[in-house]
Each structure stands twice: as structure tokens, then as C-alpha cells.
Design an enzyme around this catalytic site. Structure first.
Site, short mmCIF file in Angstrom:
data_model
loop_
_atom_site.label_atom_id
_atom_site.label_comp_id
_atom_site.label_asym_id
_atom_site.label_seq_id
_atom_site.Cartn_x
_atom_site.Cartn_y
_atom_site.Cartn_z
N GLY A 156 -1.77 -6.15 -6.92
CA GLY A 156 -1.02 -7.39 -7.40
C GLY A 156 0.47 -7.55 -6.89
O GLY A 156 1.50 -7.19 -7.33
N TYR A 157 0.50 -7.97 -5.78
CA TYR A 157 1.71 -7.95 -4.84
C TYR A 157 2.23 -9.43 -4.80
O TYR A 157 3.24 -9.85 -5.37
CB TYR A 157 1.78 -7.37 -3.46
CG TYR A 157 1.53 -5.95 -3.40
CD1 TYR A 157 1.52 -5.18 -4.40
CD2 TYR A 157 1.41 -5.17 -2.20
CE1 TYR A 157 1.43 -3.84 -4.55
CE2 TYR A 157 1.18 -3.85 -2.13
CZ TYR A 157 1.41 -3.24 -3.21
OH TYR A 157 1.27 -1.73 -3.02
N SER A 158 1.29 -10.22 -3.97
CA SER A 158 1.65 -11.64 -3.64
C SER A 158 1.80 -12.55 -4.97
O SER A 158 1.05 -12.11 -6.01
CB SER A 158 0.72 -12.37 -2.80
OG SER A 158 0.55 -11.71 -1.70
N GLU A 201 -2.44 1.58 6.41
CA GLU A 201 -3.47 0.69 6.89
C GLU A 201 -3.57 0.14 8.38
O GLU A 201 -4.12 -0.65 8.65
CB GLU A 201 -3.80 -0.62 5.66
CG GLU A 201 -2.57 -1.49 5.87
CD GLU A 201 -3.17 -2.91 5.08
OE1 GLU A 201 -2.30 -3.45 4.78
OE2 GLU A 201 -4.36 -3.02 5.45
#
Lengths: 386, 378
Positions: A121-123, A239
């Protein structure tokens, strides 16, 4: 310069190869019970979480061992090592680095066993590339944080059991990323709702997530309050090595060459056309450049130097190549390029059309190409921040 | 696995850079490139003493006996400084002699190259401009103990300053019939003309050979006693393409650094221009391209010494990528400066001109990409 492996590294590669000879059948033969068997053997081999410390159940591998394993696996188009995608990619490393002993005990074994999915849950609707400006609120209330706000573009939200969430715990703090805290949130928490979003390819891999007074226990905070941003930085850095993607891009190029062999331009195989040959050679060259860039980063990592923003170089190459390989696949088809899968007339069952619409996760997901360029310009070239 | 430079190579780099910063800053480079000779004999003597000219010469012949990766370090730095000198000809002639000369020939030529006494260049390209080592219109005919050469060579690097040319020519039919003959520039029948080059720091010339007589033992013969042949000339071509790509890495970094510094200092619309994405993003793209053709070049250089079978494909990848990328970098370096970049006094134009010289020399991007297609894709 020396591109030879040490005897120990050679031995390790030999071990990897013979293990794969034994446990990895050809691609056409990977149905039935194979996925379950694969999950079991690679877990026993400690290839899942291969870079993680052995005391949390990882493989404790050196940088070179990781690179060798990744290259061998991607050359054979092996399935992923574990299916807990985000747990293995960045949630696990973040918990290992910043989590309490209790959090490690609670989450790490489940991630290694791919028991369930994590989502991220970032953006937010108003906050995409400029992540540090996020607004979703977390207000301390006794032993809980009360979360109110919204997240968006949350991949796997419908299937995930847990979310790694960034909230703003301090408003008006400058610089703004210092008011951010990281929480680990069960997706079945009261007040949390998920609304899937359909992407342009017709899938619903991502979603909106709404928080309406969701109560998260303080013991689910990852790291200190106000230090959530550092956790993200470390997490995203995991990543972006780039070498593992090379074999996949090479396979796409091979397929493109086969397409050029069977397609004709003015009655001759497209592969004999000078323009087509030049395009294929350019792709081959850029993929090779990615590999050698990756080897240079790897050398620096092996020497113990830090490799950070430079990995944006390969990220940019990969994003562009993924789009351009697919576009050229369509171009080679002439009018057939307009057909998608679903009829016998479509070339290769619409494979290239699917590729040309399916790059969202890799190209936009980890930061769009423009964001990568900002990273390079600001962090490497030292240009002023926007 | 180690894809990096040794400590010795890093020291070499900083010494070369220090010399060039002190002894040939851009105002000196400009003066030298505008001079009649196109190079500075005094500095030539200095770099001979520093060991640059003997870098590739085996120790038994008075050199340092180093290899291609060391050479990359040197050429990146001379490229960054746009150092006007006949170094490229020296490097290529040295490689031709080391790889194809008999011990007696190496003894005859290499010590004088290393000490800077003789200035060698390689004369191979011709009017037809066919980049195929077997296509040589220049003829060599045996007459007794002599070889008589007739033909015309174009695009000869630093032709006017050279004391000797290694001339490619056809002696007999077939790929083995290609010979490399060492011809003194003052031999009877040799005429050397300067051909104005788009980059004044990279002199080019025409060498006409009319009944030029050299002793038959002036053709390079390996220990086996066989003539060098087309394969040797083809390999020399790879050396040339790789060498100028190494210079392109340095020059492109030089151009890029100029714009980055400018973007950090120049203000417009009340802001440093480096804050604008219209400036920031092209600079990031340049960086990505430079790092990428640099990686390709480093691997190609390693192949030239350690994995010769892989060299041709990788040299071509590096030269092709660099030719396209440096072309854009040269243009952007001028354009991002605005009007000041378009002036004679400002150094951005020097890099622009180098990019145009380098894209044309030793195979265009098209030429090299076709070779990549042949060797690596199809």
C-alpha cells in the site's frame, strides 16, 4: 578484468545445473503435480530467500551465488522460487532488516513457504511517482494506529492476506518523508475494503483499497515511527539487479527472430531485409549491454561497494526493450498486426498483441521511466531536485 | 568474475588524466589542433617518456607489455581531453607489428615506436571505401628482392606527420594474398596529402603510391614466415573500431560533464536549468547510453586479448551503439547550452565534431549492426 568463475563458483554452478537437470522438466512438461513438487524441492534446497540469512531460514548466499543461480534459472525459463511475490521481493527483506524478533517469527517462515500473498500500500490517488507526499493518515490512539484514507494501484489486493502500508503519522513535517510510518495490516481488518480496477488488457490485478478508521495494533508497526520512508528505499532497491531479466529478454528476441524468419516482406523472408536485421541487431546489442552493465554492478557489489541508483540504467533499458520488442513483433505482421487472439487468422495466437498491452507492471510498477531518469539525474549526476 | 579495473589500471588512469590536465588543457589542445603539424613534438616526447607509446610494446622491445584493457584506460583519457596527437596510428601499427611481425621485424620497428622516434600510421582504406579486408585495389608486385607498390590510400590517420605507413595491399589471389607492407613516408613515389577532417584534432590524409619500391622483407611475416593475410587485416580493423570507441567513451563523458556543470550553474525563469526535466531527462539518457556502450566496449576489449573468437561481434556492438549514442550526445551537448554552445570559443563544438568524425570512421552504425546481425542474431 577476468570473466572466469573461481573453482568454488564453478562447482556451485555445476551443482545448480545438475539439480535443474534432475528436477526441472522441459517447459511443455510442467503441468500436473510439477508446481507443487518444484515448490517443495527449491524450498528444501534453500533457494527460496536464497540471499536471506540462514538463521531466519534463508540460503545465506553470496552475491555471486545469487547471480549464478538467477542466470541459470532464467536461462531455463524456470518457474519462480516461491509464489509469495511481494513477500519474497521486498516485504521479507524489510522485516528482516527492520522488524522485531516477534515480527520475524510471525512472518518470515510463512513468506518462505509462500503460504499467502502480501500486497503493497504505497501509491495513492493524488500521489503516484511523488510517493513521499502521501496523505493516508495514521493517528496514534493508545495501543493502536487508526488509519483513514485511500491507496490505489495495489497489485494482488484481492488475494493478499497482509499489506505493507505507508501512512502519514505527522502532518506538516519537513522534509515530508520524515512524517511517514510503515505498518503491517491484515487485509480482513474491519473498515478495510478492496475495489478491483480493470486494466487496459482486461485483467484486474490491481485495486483501490479504502481505510475507514482501520485499527492497527502498535506491535504491527515496522521500524520506528516516522522512519517508514527508509524502509521503502531499501525495499525498492531489492528489485532492480537486472541480470535476471536478460535471459527473458533474449528469449523474446529469439522468438522475434523466428517470426522474422517466417514472415515475408515483398515476397522475401523479413529476416533478409536490411532494416529488419538492423532492428534485431540493435535489440541484441542493448540486451547485451544490460548484461555487461549488470556484471559491472555485480563486480562492485562483490567488492563490497554499494550499488544503488545505477540500477536505474538497466531498469530503463528493460522497460524500453519490453515495449519495443512487442511493437516490432506487431510491425512484422503487416495487416495481421491488427488482429488479437481468438481466431486462426491471428499470428501466434495474438502473442505479440498480448505482449504489447501487457507491460504495465514492469514499466510503470517500480517507477516509470521518467521517474528512473529523475533518480539518475538527481542522485548520480547531482542535479537539483524538482 | 571481476568486471572492473585493477589498482594499477586506476593509477594509470589518474596519471594520464593528471598529465593531460596539466600539459594539455583545452586551450592548449585547441592551439595544437590548429597548428600546421596537428600535434606537439615536445608533448609527444613527454608521453613517450611516460610510457604511453610503448604501452602495448612487449618488454623485450622496450615497452610496458600491457594489454587491451590498459589501452582502454589510456584512450578514454586522451578522448576526454580531445588530445591532438598521432597516438591512434601508433597504437594500431604497434598491434599490427606485435601480432604479425617476425621477431626480427619487431626488433626493427617496435623500440623506435616506443621511444617516439618513428611515427607510424596504418594505410588501408581506399577510394571505393569497401570495408572488406579482401578488397584491396593497391597492388604489390615482386621484382627480384623488392616489392613494388602501386595504389592510393585514403582516410589515413595522421598521414602528414607519419614517418612510416603500414600499407595493406594485394600480392596474390585469395585471402592469403593480402600483405601488410611497411613503407617509409619519404620513400620515392610516396605522396602524402592532408585531407581536411571534420575534427581538427583528428588529422586524415591521402597516401599515393606510384611504383614505390620496398625490400620484400618489409611485409609483416609472423614467426611462421607467412604473410599476414586478410584475417590479420580484419582483426586490425576490429582493433581500430575498438580504439576509437574507447576515445568516444572519454569524449562523450567530457561532453556530458560540460552540460551537467552548466545545468548546475545556469539560471533561467528564476531557477537553475538543471531543475527542469527538459534538461534533466536528456542528461539522464546520455548517462544511460554512455554507461551502456562503455560496458560493451570493456567486454570487447577483454575479448580482443582473451577471447578472440568473440571479439568481432562485441567490437561491432560497442562501435554501433557508441556511434548512434555519441551522435545524439554531441548534438544535445551543443543544444542544451543554447546560443553559447554554438560559438567557436565554447568547447561543446569540439565534442560535436569528434562525434561526427568517430561515427564515420572504421564502420558506421549500419555497417556494424549488420555484422552483429550476421554474427550474433541470424
Amino acid at each position: 578484468m577476468d570473466f572466469n568463475l573461481t573453482p568454488e563458483e564453478e562447482a556451485f554452478r555445476g551443482d545448480v545445473r545438475s539439480f535443474l537437470d534432475e528436477h526441472l522438466p522441459p517447459e511443455s512438461d510442467r503441468g500436473g503435480m510439477f508446481p507443487l513438487r518444484w515448490a517443495k524441492v527449491v524450498r528444501e534446497k534453500r533457494w527460496v530467500g536464497f540471499s536471506w540469512p540462514r538463521d531466519v531460514g534463508g540460503g545465506g548466499a553470496t552475491v555471486m551465488q545469487q547471480a549464478i543461480l538467477k542466470e541459470e534459472l532464467s536461462q531455463r525459463a524456470a518457474p519462480p522460487l516461491g509464489t509469495c511475490i511481494m513477500g519474497l521481493a521486498w516485504v521479507g527483506p524489510a522485516i528482516i532488516q527492520h522488524g522485531t524478533e516477534e515480527q520475524k517469527r510471525q512472518f518470515i517462515p510463512d513468506i518462505l513457504d509462500s503460504k499467502y500473498q502480501w500486497c503493497t500500500g504505497y501509491s495513492e490517488p493524488a500521489v503516484g511517482s511523488d510517493l513521499a507526499a502521501l496523505q493516508c493518515r495514521g493517528v496514534r490512539d493508545g495501543d493502536h494506529y487508526v488509519v483513514t484514507g485511500q491507496k490505489i494501484w495495489t497489485s494482488l489486493a484481492e488475494w493478499a492476506k497482509w499489506m505493507i502500508l505507508l501512512v502519514r503519522t505527522e502532518v506538516g513535517r519537513e522534509p515530508k518523508h520524515e512524517g511517514i510510518t510503515c505498518l503491517l495490516v491484515p487485509m480482513d481488518s474491519p473498515g478495510l475494503t478492496v475495489k478491483p480496477i480493470r486494466d487496459l488488457a482486461g485483467h484486474s490485478f490491481f485495486a483501490e483499497v479504502f481505510f475507514d478508521g482501520v485499527r492497527v495494533p502498535v506491535e504491527n508497526r515496522l521500524g520506528e515511527e516516522g522512519k517508514g520512508w527508509q524502509i521503502t528505499l531499501g525495499a525498492l532497491a531489492n528489485e532492480r539487479s537486472g541480470i535476471a531479466e536478460v535471459a527473458g529478454l533474449r528469449r523474446r528476441l529469439d522468438r522475434l527472430r523466428e517470426l522474422a524468419r517466417v514472415r515475408t516482406l515483398d515476397g522475401r523472408p523479413a529476416l533478409e531485409d536490411a532494416r529488419v536485421r538492423r532492428r534485431l541487431a540493435e535489440f541484441h546489442t542493448r540486451i547485451s549491454a544490460m548484461r555487461f552493465n549488470g556484471l559491472r554492478f555485480l563486480t562492485r557489489q562483490v567488492k563490497g561497494e554499494s550499488v544503488g541508483s545505477e540500477t536505474s540504467i538497466n531498469k530503463l533499458h528493460a522497460a524500453r526493450l519490453e515495449q519495443q520488442l512487442a511493437e516490432f513483433g506487431i510491425e512484422l505482421q503487416g495487416s495481421y498486426g491488427a488482429l488479437t487472439g481468438g481466431s486462426d487468422e491471428a499470428v501466434a495466437g495474438g502473442h505479440w498483441q498480448k505482449q504489447a498491452l501487457g507491460w504495465g507492471t514492469t514499466v510503470i510498477g517500480g517507477g516509470t521511466p521518467n521517474v528512473q531518469k529523475n533518480i539518475i539525474a538527481e542522485r548520480i549526476l547531482g542535479l537539483p531536485h524538482d | 568474475m571481476n568486471f572492473g579495473f585493477t589498482q594499477e589500471q586506476q593509477i594509470l588512469r589518474s596519471e594520464v588524466r593528471k598529465y593531460l590536465e596539466e600539459r594539455c588543457p583545452m586551450e592548449d589542445a585547441r592551439r595544437i589542433m590548429e597548428s600546421a603539424e596537428g600535434y606537439c613534438p615536445e608533448r609527444w616526447k613527454e608521453i613517450a617518456e611516460l610510457g604511453w607509446l610503448g604501452l602495448l610494446v612487449p618488454e623485450s622491445y622496450g615497452g610496458a607489455g600491457l594489454g587491451w584493457v590498459d589501452l582502454v584506460v589510456l584512450l578514454e583519457e586522451t578522448g576526454r581531453a580531445l588530445f591532438p596527437s598521432p597516438l591512434l596510428g601508433t597504437v594500431l601499427a604497434t598491434l599490427a607489428i606485435v601480432e604479425n611481425g617476425s621477431p626480427e621485424q619487431q626488433q626493427r620497428y617496435l623500440p623506435r615506436i616506443a621511444e617516439g622516434t618513428d611515427l607510424f600510421s596504418v594505410a588501408w582504406l581506399e577510394r571505393a571505401d569497401v570495408l572488406d579486408p579482401e578488397v584491396q585495389a593497391t597492388r604489390a608486385v615482386r621484382e627480384g628482392d623488392d616489392l613494388v607498390l602501386d595504389g592510393e590510400k585514403l582516410f589515413v590517420t595522421d598521414a602528414v606527420s607519419a614517418s612510416h605507413f603500414i600499407v595493406s595491399c594485394r600480392e596474390s589471389e585469395g585471402p592469403e594474398g593480402i600483405a601488410l607492407a611497411v613503407v617509409p613516408a619519404d620513400a620515392a613515389g610516396v605522396t602524402v596529402t592532408n585531407l581536411p577532417s571534420i575534427d581538427a584534432s583528428k588529422r586524415l590524409g591521402k597516401v599515393s603510391l606510384a611504383g614505390v619500391r620496398v625490400p620484400a622483407d618489409a611485409t609483416l611475416q609472423g614467426a611462421s614466415g607467412r604473410p599476414a593475410g586478410a584475417a590479420a587485416l580484419g582483426r586490425l580493423f576490429d582493433h581500430a573500431a575498438a580504439a576509437i570507441t574507447a576515445e568516444m567513451v572519454g569524449a562523450a563523458e567530457g561532453a556530458h560533464a560540460m552540460v551537467v556543470e552548466y545545468a548546475k550553474a545556469r539560471r533561467q525563469f528564476g531557477s537553475l536549468i538543471g531543475r527542469f526535466q527538459g534538461v534533466k531527462h536528456p542528461l539522464a539518457e546520455m548517462y544511460v547510453d554512455i554507461e551502456s556502450f562503455k560496458s560493451l566496449l570493456y567486454y570487447a576489449a577483454w575479448c580482443l586479448d582473451e577471447a578472440p573468437d568473440e571479439a568481432a561481434e562485441h567490437v561491432s556492438m560497442a562501435k554501433a551503439y557508441a556511434s548512434d549514442a555519441f551522435t545524439r550526445i554531441g548534438i544535445d551537448a551543443v543544444e542544451l547550452h543554447g546560443a553559447i554552445g554554438y560559438t567557436w570559443e565554447y568547447d561543446a563544438q569540439l565534442y560535436l565534431k569528434r562525434s561526427k568524425w568517430a561515427k564515420a570512421m572504421f564502420g558506421s552504425a549500419d555497417h556494424h549492426y549488420e555484422r552483429v546481425a550476421e554474427l550474433g542474431v541470424v
